[in-house]
Design an enzyme around this catalytic site. Structure first.
Site, short mmCIF file in Angstrom:
data_model
loop_
_atom_site.label_atom_id
_atom_site.label_comp_id
_atom_site.label_asym_id
_atom_site.label_seq_id
_atom_site.Cartn_x
_atom_site.Cartn_y
_atom_site.Cartn_z
CB SER A 4 77.49 61.21 19.04
OG SER A 4 77.58 60.19 20.02
CG ASN A 5 77.74 62.48 14.12
OD1 ASN A 5 78.61 63.33 13.95
ND2 ASN A 5 78.03 61.19 14.27
CE1 TYR A 17 78.05 55.36 19.79
CE2 TYR A 17 76.19 56.71 20.49
CZ TYR A 17 77.38 56.57 19.80
OH TYR A 17 77.90 57.65 19.13
CE LYS A 57 78.10 54.73 16.17
NZ LYS A 57 77.64 56.13 16.34
CB SER A 113 82.36 55.01 18.24
OG SER A 113 81.06 54.90 17.72
N GLY A 119 81.61 51.97 14.32
CA GLY A 119 81.10 53.30 14.60
C GLY A 119 81.77 54.41 13.82
CB VAL A 126 76.37 53.60 13.11
CG1 VAL A 126 75.63 54.91 13.37
CG2 VAL A 126 75.43 52.42 13.29
#
Length: 333
Positions: free
Chosen positions: A83-84, A174, A202, A204, A228, A245
């Site tokens: 996403s980043n 994810y 992951k 988040s 996350g 992460v």
């Protein structure tokens, strides 16, 4: 490279099996689970930002410069196209080129996770194969969410099973509900953890109870849970997560690796003190100011941040000052 839609199911399974059986170089970080996993994800992974030039083209020279600096930090590996990394704003060609660039610069003993999730199962499979060909060790596959109401447990299990069957590299699920509005259901995670080519998630969402239950319910599988976010990293380790992460690792990589080390050594008092100092900066570069805030903070620590790709807008001067104050108040600037 596009993946041929005519590839048979048997060939897909063969590709996955051959890659799964191949020996891998992994650093010997232990995990909270009882047995050593086939591919150890234990440790810290920064989800890399994608550098852009002033004209908003991908700046590969600046990416290589950041990677050279990250090489001195004891990360377990790197995540490209999370996403980043402004993944939704990159063309398919750019996505493959970014992963190829990262792989060339990354030591072979460090893992490269690459985002390959698309809205359709077919497109996800095609991009996952392309990521493998570009040098990714693991595919990070976000939940499809455009038709969120139709994304039932059954639909998601089918989607990820097809991807896991076809992928020549291991798959990590994810779940990022802040972006997708969709939490991967617990029932789906438990089912998918039994797939031999799906090795972790992951998560988040920040629900520590949910993460602990994932660890507990998948303890008999070769499956690892990754936090996350840096804000709940210590709490995640306490309930059995293997690693993290964390967006903040783009800025404060060494402190996050130190937090990982303290938790593994059981030095919980020191870990708690460090975790407390990371919460506000992490919130600032994620929930409050997002990727523009993360890129601005990177510049203060010697990395290239640069602009985001439109429509993401730069911070206002007042926001920049607030961001700086947050890092300063916690002793980082």
């Amino acid at each position: 490279m596009a993946f041929s839609t005519g590839l048979t199911a048997s060939l897909r399974h063969t590709l996955a099996a051959l890659h799964w059986a191949a020996p891998r170089q992994c650093r010997g970080l232990s995990t909270p689970q009882g047995s050593e996993p086939s591919l150890n994800l234990g440790g810290i992974f920064p989800p890399l930002t994608t550098p852009f030039s002033p004209t908003q083209e991908v700046d590969y020279a600046q990416l290589e410069g950041n990677l050279r600096r990250y090489a001195s930090i004891p990360f377990r590996g790197l995540v490209a196209l999370g996403s980043n990394g402004e993944y939704p704003y990159l063309a398919s060609r750019e996505r493959v080129e970014v992963v190829s660039c990262v792989r060339r610069a990354l030591p072979r003993d460090r893992l490269l996770l690459a985002g390959s999730g698309c809205e359709s199962t077919q497109a996800t499979i095609e991009l996952t194969v392309s990521m493998a060909e570009a040098g990714a060790d693991v595919a990070l596959v976000v939940t499809p969410c455009y038709y969120r109401g139709a994304m039932t447990t059954a639909a998601l299990v089918h989607h990820y099973t097809e991807v896991g069957d076809a992928s020549p590299i291991p798959v990590v699920l994810y779940s990022v509900p802040a972006n997708t509005g969709l939490d991967l259901p617990m029932e789906a995670v438990i089912t998918l953890a039994q797939h031999p080519n799906i090795i972790g998630i992951k998560d988040s969402g920040g629900d520590i109870t949910r993460m602990g239950l994932m660890v507990h319910k998948t303890r008999q599988e070769d499956f690892q849970v990754l936090a996350g976010s840096a804000s709940f990293l210590l709490a995640s380790y306490a309930v059995g997560a293997s690693g993290g992460v964390c967006a903040l690792a783009n800025v404060l990589g060494d402190p996050l690796c130190q937090l990982d080390h303290l938790c593994r050594k059981g030095q919980w008092q020191e870990a708690r003190e460090l975790q407390h100092r990371l919460i506000e900066p992490n919130t600032a570069v994620t929930r409050r100011f997002g990727i523009p805030g993360l890129k601005k903070a990177m510049e203060w620590f010697g990395y290239y941040g640069g602009p985001c790709r439109a429509p993401l807008a730069p911070l206002s001067p007042a926001q920049v000052e607030e961001l700086r104050s947050t890092f300063s108040a916690n002793g980082w600037l």
